[in-house]
Design a protein around this motif. Structure first.
Motif, PDB file in Angstrom:
ATOM      1  N   LEU A 125       0.860  -1.180   0.000  1.00 36.87           N
ATOM      2  CA  LEU A 125       0.000   0.000   0.000  1.00 36.87           C
ATOM      3  C   LEU A 125       0.894   1.226   0.000  1.00 36.87           C
ATOM      4  N   ASP A 126       0.740   2.052  -1.044  1.00 34.82           N
ATOM      5  CA  ASP A 126       1.591   3.242  -1.185  1.00 34.82           C
ATOM      6  C   ASP A 126       3.078   2.896  -1.107  1.00 34.82           C
ATOM      7  N   VAL A 160      -5.355  -6.271  -1.334  1.00 38.02           N
ATOM      8  CA  VAL A 160      -5.207  -4.946  -0.734  1.00 38.02           C
ATOM      9  C   VAL A 160      -6.412  -4.074  -1.075  1.00 38.02           C
ATOM     10  N   LEU A 164      -9.337  -2.438   1.563  1.00 45.10           N
ATOM     11  CA  LEU A 164      -9.514  -0.995   1.681  1.00 45.10           C
ATOM     12  C   LEU A 164     -10.836  -0.505   1.112  1.00 45.10           C
ATOM     13  N   ARG A 166     -14.367   0.955   0.965  1.00 45.02           N
ATOM     14  CA  ARG A 166     -15.064   1.857   1.886  1.00 45.02           C
ATOM     15  C   ARG A 166     -16.446   1.309   2.181  1.00 45.02           C
ATOM     16  N   THR A 173      -9.688   5.272   7.324  1.00 48.83           N
ATOM     17  CA  THR A 173      -8.283   5.135   6.989  1.00 48.83           C
ATOM     18  C   THR A 173      -7.959   3.679   6.685  1.00 48.83           C
ATOM     19  N   ALA A 174      -6.790   3.472   6.084  1.00 43.20           N
ATOM     20  CA  ALA A 174      -6.367   2.103   5.787  1.00 43.20           C
ATOM     21  C   ALA A 174      -6.280   1.283   7.063  1.00 43.20           C
ATOM     22  N   GLU A 177      -9.751   0.257   8.137  1.00 40.48           N
ATOM     23  CA  GLU A 177     -10.313  -0.777   7.282  1.00 40.48           C
ATOM     24  C   GLU A 177      -9.723  -2.148   7.621  1.00 40.48           C
ATOM     25  N   ILE A 178      -8.405  -2.193   7.751  1.00 41.48           N
ATOM     26  CA  ILE A 178      -7.754  -3.457   8.081  1.00 41.48           C
ATOM     27  C   ILE A 178      -8.174  -3.915   9.474  1.00 41.48           C
TER      28      ILE A 178
END
Length: 241
Positions: A125-126, A160, A164, A166, A173-174, A177-178
């Motif tokens: 992620l990112d 991933v 994530l 919504r 936020t990530a 969500e996790i």
């Protein structure tokens, strides 16, 4: 149908599920590990993700045999998924018989469960690792998934996206969500234990009972699990179908 066509069909179906109504994270990730194993021609697949503290937690797996191995890695603090998450790079061991010094506890458990080779690819992620997708083979001397089109890393990337998604009409936020997905997974594991004890069945069968009821009722697997744990649903009734 060629394997490449089958791969395209699977990805189209998973993507459609992600953007469709009634999206269920628990069901989706479990299905993803099952499809990963099937498409890669391996014996099992499992997903681990990092929680808010950065500790890895197992969240989905194709069978309870894989769950036990993933849990052992996390408890022992060694194994391919931990190395993969730490470095952000794929980890491959073609013959676990040669990895006794590298991962002594993991290797003993994996060999005891019948696995002989392993491959772990990162969930990113990112640009940073947030977990790993692991595939296990019963054949030594191979890289799990090497026999055909590589589905492992693309499925890790899709996992991933799934984590994530919504939900509940607001942005999260990530980490939130996790975290929510891990809470759902904990409820499901507790409910599986209740069903396994009540019905004298194994954990894989217990999950299929939850999954089947969720599909029939049009609800999420975690929602069914909570209904069982909180009382509205009865274990005997669920087991009876």
């Amino acid at each position: 149908m060629t394997r490449e066509a089958r791969l395209d069909e699977v990805f189209a179906g998973l993507t459609e599920t992600l953007i469709g109504p009634g999206y269920d994270t628990v069901e989706f990730l479990h299905r993803l590990t099952e499809l990963c194993a099937a498409l890669s021609g391996v014996a099992g697949a499992g997903l681990v993700v990092a929680d808010r503290r950065g500790d890895l937690r197992d969240i989905a797996y194709s069978s309870d045999r894989v769950r036990r191995l993933e849990a052992l890695q996390i408890t022992a603090g060694e194994g391919p998924c931990l190395d993969c998450h730490r470095t952000g790079l794929p980890v491959v061991e073609r013959d676990l018989g040669r990895a006794r010094e590298r991962w002594p506890h993991f290797t003993a458990k994996a060999l005891g469960l019948g696995f002989r080779s392993v491959r772990a690819v990162p969930l990113r992620l990112d640009g940073r690792p947030v977990g790993a997708l692991n595939v296990f083979d019963v054949r030594p001397g191979v890289e799990p998934g090497e026999d055909g089109p590589d589905a492992v890393q693309p499925l890790a990337d899709l996992a991933v996206i799934a984590l994530l998604q919504r939900r509940h009409g607001r942005e999260r936020t990530a980490a939130e969500e996790i975290g929510a997905a891990l809470v759902d997974r904990t409820a499901v594991e507790r409910a599986k234990g209740v069903l396994a004890e009540a019905g004298g069945v194994d954990m894989d069968t217990a999950f299929e009972v939850l999954r089947s009821h969720a599909r029939r009722s049009g609800t999420g697997v975690a929602d069914v699990a909570r209904s069982l744990l909180d009382g509205p649903l009865d274990a005997a009734a669920l087991l009876a179908g």
